[in-house]
Structure formats: C-alpha cells, structure tokens
Design an enzyme around this catalytic site. Structure first.
Site: not given
Ligand code: UD1
Length: 430
Positions: A22-23, A126, A131, A316, A408
């Site tokens: 999915k990711n 969320c 996030r 995950d 999902r």
């Molecule tokens: C993706 C995955 C999700 C997985 C996560 C971590 C997909 C569709 N989703 O989510 O399944 O759980 O990676 O492996 O691939 N953060 C910030 N600022 C930002 C962006 C992120 O502070 O602009 C923080 C988040 O709050 C979190 C950390 O960074 O604490 C990691 O998040 P991130 O790797 O960005 O997760 P996603 O990409 O949303």
C-alpha cells in the site's frame, strides 16, 4: 458497516499470497502526475485507500484504466493500472478528499513540479497523533516555492518553476522524503536530500522515477542526489511486496501456531521484524519465493521492542507485535518513538483479557495464559489488525466492529486467513 467474526484456537497451515505494498502503491500512483505519458503499474493492491486516491487523482485530470487479467495470470495477482495525466485539469486537492487519507497531501510536490502551483488542503486530524506537514512545506520552500496557508489550504507557487536546493531534514519522514523527491525531479538544477527516509517504498518510487527518465543517485541511502530534468516519460513498474502485510501475517502464524508460507514476501525488507520474532521463539526462514513461519507447541518468549525508522522495527508493526506479546511467558516493554497516541489498540486488547500498562511512550505487556473473545472496535488500520491477531488465539468469539479501517490496508484478509484454517468470517453490515 461490515464486521469480522473470529473464533479463536485454530492453528494456521498453508500459504498466503502477499499483496503489493500500500505504502508504495499510493506514492507510485501520485508519480503519474509528473508526466503526460502513461504510467503502467502492476501488482497494485485492491484496497480502499487505493480507490480513494484514484478519485483524488481523477479530480486532477488523471485518466485511470484497470487492465484486464492476462492469460495465465494468477488470480491473486494485484491489479494492473494505467495512469495518464495528459493535462492537469485542476491543481486543487479539496478538503473532503484529502481529509480522508493523509497520503493524498503528497500530490503537493508533483503538482508544483509540473504546474508551478498547487492548492492542497491540510490533512487535518488523525487518529495517531498530530502528524504535522511542516517538513513537507520546508522542502518545497528549499526548492523555491512560496507557501501560504489560507482557509485550511496550503497554497504553493513557483512562478518560474522549482529550482534545485539543499534539503536537510532534522528528523526522518517518509512522506516529506517522497514529497521532496517527487518535486525535485522536475526542478531546474541539482537537489540534495539529506537524512532522507530509507524505507523500501521510497526506493521503489525512486526506481520508478528513474525508469521515467529522472536522474537520482543514492537510491536506498540517506542522501539522495537529484539532477532535475525538463520532462519525464511513461514507464512500466511493478509495486514491491507489502512488508507490513508480511509482518502481520507472520505474527498471525506466530500467535496461532502452525506452518505458513508467505508467498512473494521479501525477507530483505523485514530484518528487524524477523529478528524479534525469532527472539520470541518463532521459526522464520527464507523459503522458495517467500518466507516460511512456524511455531509448534512452544510458548512465546517476551521481547522488548522500540520502533525506529527503517531499517529499525516499523511503527506499522507495533500494534501487531503487542498483540503477540499479550500471550508471552513474561513481560515485554514496547516503546513507540515515531508517533504519539499510537496505543489505541491497548484498551481494545484489554477487552480480550490482555494485561497492558502504559508508561508514557512505553507499553508494559504482561503475558497472560489466556485471552477470551469479546466485541471490540477497530480504531485505525494497524490497531485493527492487532485485534485480529489477538482474536486468533482467544477462546470463543471476537466480533471486530468498524472493519473499514482494515479494508484500507489489508486485501481480502478474511479469505487469506480462512484459506489457512482460521475461523474468520465477514458479516455484512445492514
Ligand atoms: C508513512 C506511512 C505510515 C508509517 C509512517 C512511519 C505511508 C502512506 N504512510 O506515514 O504507514 O506509519 O510513514 O513509517 O507511507 N513529521 C513531522 N513533520 C512532517 C512530517 C512528519 O514532524 O512534516 C513527523 C510525524 O509526526 C512522525 C514522524 O515525523 O512523528 C514520521 O512521520 P512520517 O514518516 O512522515 O509518516 P507518514 O509519511 O505520514
């Protein structure tokens, strides 16, 4: 709304076909925005999130065709989708669509790269913490975009196109790395992304971009170097196997006992998960075309785990591993370092008889001799599947409500598990 009914106690024996990730599928579909030519993706999982993203991309003007089955094709193979963004009809991603799935925010980078403008709704609340998207916005600014936030929307502009830049992330973000990469491939000049996430799904996207004509060095490492090109062309790409689905079914087999082969799984993407499962006393070995998991009679040993960015133990799989540890002979400590609030499964696991105490970002899981079936509620994608794992070992019947969370991210979960002997059924909602 559908429910899933599980009667626990059966061992699992047989094989399960692992679906496309999915990711990886979601960002790969978003990549189609970067070229007027056709991107053909195979092994695309049939999931609610994929269907939702399809609607979002169609809103931007992407034509999407699902190719028919090929002669001799395995019935469990994923879809082949052809995505063609000949013209971008609309650079706005509206709130009612983006709020349903966070990853749709990632259209920001490619829309900016191709059209020099984008208006994308902030994803909003969320279930697993705040996030934020600050790192995504920082990356776009480093590539020369002007960003404003108005009425809940990010309005991004790069009048003369994006320009290459230096992006150094202060923490690891999968989404921000995808966004930066997808924006930089069409920027003028060179970009360096430091402290990039190295999750295999990012490597998969980068490899697809290279097939489309992008110039990227350092794929699969923490430093990505991109030389912008003026346009990308069509390509064909197969989505990698879902390592989270693989880890989940591995834990199902570890919990229920038995002998299961996960077909199409890639053990190289599951190092940390395989290590802790082995420490828990489960046999995990590479098998022809996949991974074999078995546990015969022996109990589960407690193992302490801390979630980390790849190649560490994935957040995950945290909920699923916690479910497994509820039956360990002893106490395990499970620390969540990526997301706050990612312990919503704890209260539901407790309804099945689990003994879990939360201390800040750490769950103390005291193994119990017996779990008992009960009605429970799915709260998010990974939390809901942890309830499935617990239910497989619980005495009696567990009814899981709000199954749309499972749909999902898990394709035909009940069929995959029942084919291995689990007593799992979907009860259609009224
Ligand atoms: C993706 C995955 C999700 C997985 C996560 C971590 C997909 C569709 N989703 O989510 O399944 O759980 O990676 O492996 O691939 N953060 C910030 N600022 C930002 C962006 C992120 O502070 O602009 C923080 C988040 O709050 C979190 C950390 O960074 O604490 C990691 O998040 P991130 O790797 O960005 O997760 P996603 O990409 O949303």
């Amino acid at each position: 709304m559908d429910k899933i009914r599980i009667r626990g106690g059966n061992r699992l024996n047989g094989s399960i076909q692992i679906s496309g990730a999915k990711n990886a599928a979601l960002p790969l579909m978003i990549v189609s925005l970067l070229t007027p030519e056709t991107l053909t993706l195979s092994n695309v999982p049939r999931l609610a999130d994929v269907r939702l993203l399809q609607r979002i991309l169609q809103n931007h003007g992407v034509d999407i065709m699902i190719a028919g089955k090929r002669p001799g094709q395995n019935g469990q193979a994923g879809d082949v989708k052809q995505l063609s963004a000949r013209t971008i009809a609309d650079t706005t991603a509206p709130y009612d669509l983006v709020s349903k799935m966070r990853a749709s925010f990632w259209v920001l980078g490619p829309l900016l790269g191709r059209c020099g403008e984008a208006k994308v709704s902030l994803p909003g609340g969320c279930a697993i913490g705040t996030r934020p998207v600050d790192m995504h916005l920082l990356a776009m600014e480093k590539l020369g975009a002007e960003i404003a936030i108005e009425g809940g929307y990010v309005i991004a502009r790069a009048k003369d196109g994006l320009k290459g830049g230096q992006i150094a992330f202060d923490k690891v973000s999968v989404g921000a790395t995808h966004a930066a990469l997808m924006a930089a491939v069409l920027a003028h000049g060179d970009t360096v992304i430091d402290n990039a996430a190295t999750e295999p799904e990012i490597g998969d996207v980068a490899e697809c971009l290279v097939k489309m004509g992008a110039k990227i060095e350092g794929i699969h490492t923490k430093t990505l170097k991109i030389t912008g090109v003026t346009s990308l062309h069509g390509a064909e790409h197969a989505v990698i196997a879902d390592r989270i689905e693989t880890g989940t079914y591995a834990m199902c087999a570890g919990m229920a006992g038995g002998d299961v082969t996960l077909k199409g799984a890639n053990p190289a993407h599951l190092g940390a998960v395989i290590d802790v499962m082995r420490d828990a006393g489960i046999t995990v070995e590479a098998a022809a075309g996949g991974i074999r998991i078995y546990r015969n009679g022996n109990g589960l040993a407690p193992v302490n785990v801390e979630t980390q960015p790849y190649p560490g133990f994935p957040t995950d799989c945290q909920a699923q591993f916690m479910a497994l540890m509820t039956r360990a002979h002893g106490t395990s400590m499970i620390r969540e370092t990526i997301f706050e609030n990612r312990f919503m499964h704890v209260q539901e696991l407790a309804r099945l008889g689990a003994d879990i105490h939360l201390h800040g970002d750490t769950a103390e899981v005291r193994g119990v001799a017996k779990l008992t079936g009960a009605p429970v509620m799915a709260t998010d994608l990974r939390a809901s599947v942890s309830l499935v794992i617990a239910a497989l070992a619980a005495e009696g019947e567990t009814m899981i409500n709000r199954v749309y969370h499972l749909d999902r991210g898990f394709e035909t979960l009940e069929e995959k598990l029942s084919a291995c002997g689990a007593d799992v059924a979907r009860i259609a909602g009224a």
